[in-house]
Design a protein around this motif. Structure first.
Motif, PDB file in Angstrom:
ATOM      1  N   SER A   7     -16.654 -91.576  30.698  1.00 31.44           N
ATOM      2  CA  SER A   7     -17.218 -91.495  32.037  1.00 31.44           C
ATOM      3  C   SER A   7     -17.855 -90.127  32.235  1.00 31.44           C
ATOM      4  O   SER A   7     -17.550 -89.172  31.521  1.00 31.44           O
ATOM      5  N   THR A   8     -18.711 -90.041  33.224  1.00 24.89           N
ATOM      6  CA  THR A   8     -19.353 -88.775  33.567  1.00 24.89           C
ATOM      7  C   THR A   8     -18.310 -87.743  33.993  1.00 24.89           C
ATOM      8  O   THR A   8     -18.418 -86.573  33.645  1.00 24.89           O
ATOM      9  N   GLU A   9     -17.306 -88.188  34.730  1.00 23.19           N
ATOM     10  CA  GLU A   9     -16.249 -87.283  35.183  1.00 23.19           C
ATOM     11  C   GLU A   9     -15.482 -86.698  34.000  1.00 23.19           C
ATOM     12  O   GLU A   9     -15.142 -85.516  33.997  1.00 23.19           O
ATOM     13  N   ASN A  10     -15.203 -87.527  33.000  1.00 23.87           N
ATOM     14  CA  ASN A  10     -14.490 -87.046  31.821  1.00 23.87           C
ATOM     15  C   ASN A  10     -15.338 -86.063  31.025  1.00 23.87           C
ATOM     16  O   ASN A  10     -14.819 -85.074  30.503  1.00 23.87           O
ATOM     17  N   ILE A  11     -16.627 -86.319  30.931  1.00 28.74           N
ATOM     18  CA  ILE A  11     -17.524 -85.391  30.240  1.00 28.74           C
ATOM     19  C   ILE A  11     -17.518 -84.053  30.976  1.00 28.74           C
ATOM     20  O   ILE A  11     -17.386 -82.999  30.356  1.00 28.74           O
ATOM     21  N   GLN A  12     -17.623 -84.101  32.295  1.00 26.65           N
ATOM     22  CA  GLN A  12     -17.600 -82.882  33.106  1.00 26.65           C
ATOM     23  C   GLN A  12     -16.300 -82.117  32.897  1.00 26.65           C
ATOM     24  O   GLN A  12     -16.304 -80.901  32.714  1.00 26.65           O
ATOM     25  N   TYR A  13     -15.186 -82.827  32.916  1.00 27.28           N
ATOM     26  CA  TYR A  13     -13.878 -82.203  32.726  1.00 27.28           C
ATOM     27  C   TYR A  13     -13.790 -81.518  31.357  1.00 27.28           C
ATOM     28  O   TYR A  13     -13.380 -80.361  31.272  1.00 27.28           O
ATOM     29  N   ILE A  36     -25.108 -86.951  26.393  1.00 30.05           N
ATOM     30  CA  ILE A  36     -25.328 -88.382  26.559  1.00 30.05           C
ATOM     31  C   ILE A  36     -24.077 -89.126  26.116  1.00 30.05           C
ATOM     32  O   ILE A  36     -23.249 -88.597  25.376  1.00 30.05           O
ATOM     33  N   SER A  37     -23.959 -90.328  26.568  1.00 29.38           N
ATOM     34  CA  SER A  37     -22.751 -91.104  26.300  1.00 29.38           C
ATOM     35  C   SER A  37     -22.524 -91.359  24.811  1.00 29.38           C
ATOM     36  O   SER A  37     -21.387 -91.496  24.376  1.00 29.38           O
TER      37      SER A  37
END
Length: 73
Positions: A7-13, A36-37
């Motif tokens: 998820s985007t949130e996990n990438i940010q974290y 990117i994913s």
């Protein structure tokens, strides 16, 4: 936090934690929007490596920063 879910949130974290642990000065150069994913698993591997270690040599920090740069879109 369940990092097995992409998820985007996990990438940010993960990006935030990596930059914080490595005490990166130019955090704007490496932000979650740059990934990117399809590179999620590679980013997660780097995150897990950084989370395991207590300290890093300058060469290790440079190698990690270069690898993060290679994962950017």
């Amino acid at each position: 936090m369940d990092l097995s879910v992409q998820s985007t949130e996990n990438i940010q974290y993960m990006v935030n934690e990596i930059t914080k642990k490595l005490r990166m000065v130019n955090t704007g150069a490496i932000s979650a929007e740059h990934f990117i994913s399809s590179s999620y698993e590679d980013l997660k591997d780097i995150y897990e490596l950084v989370a395991r270690k207590n300290s890093f040599s300058p060469n290790e920090m440079q190698a990690i920063a270069e690898e993060l740069g290679n994962l950017r879109k």
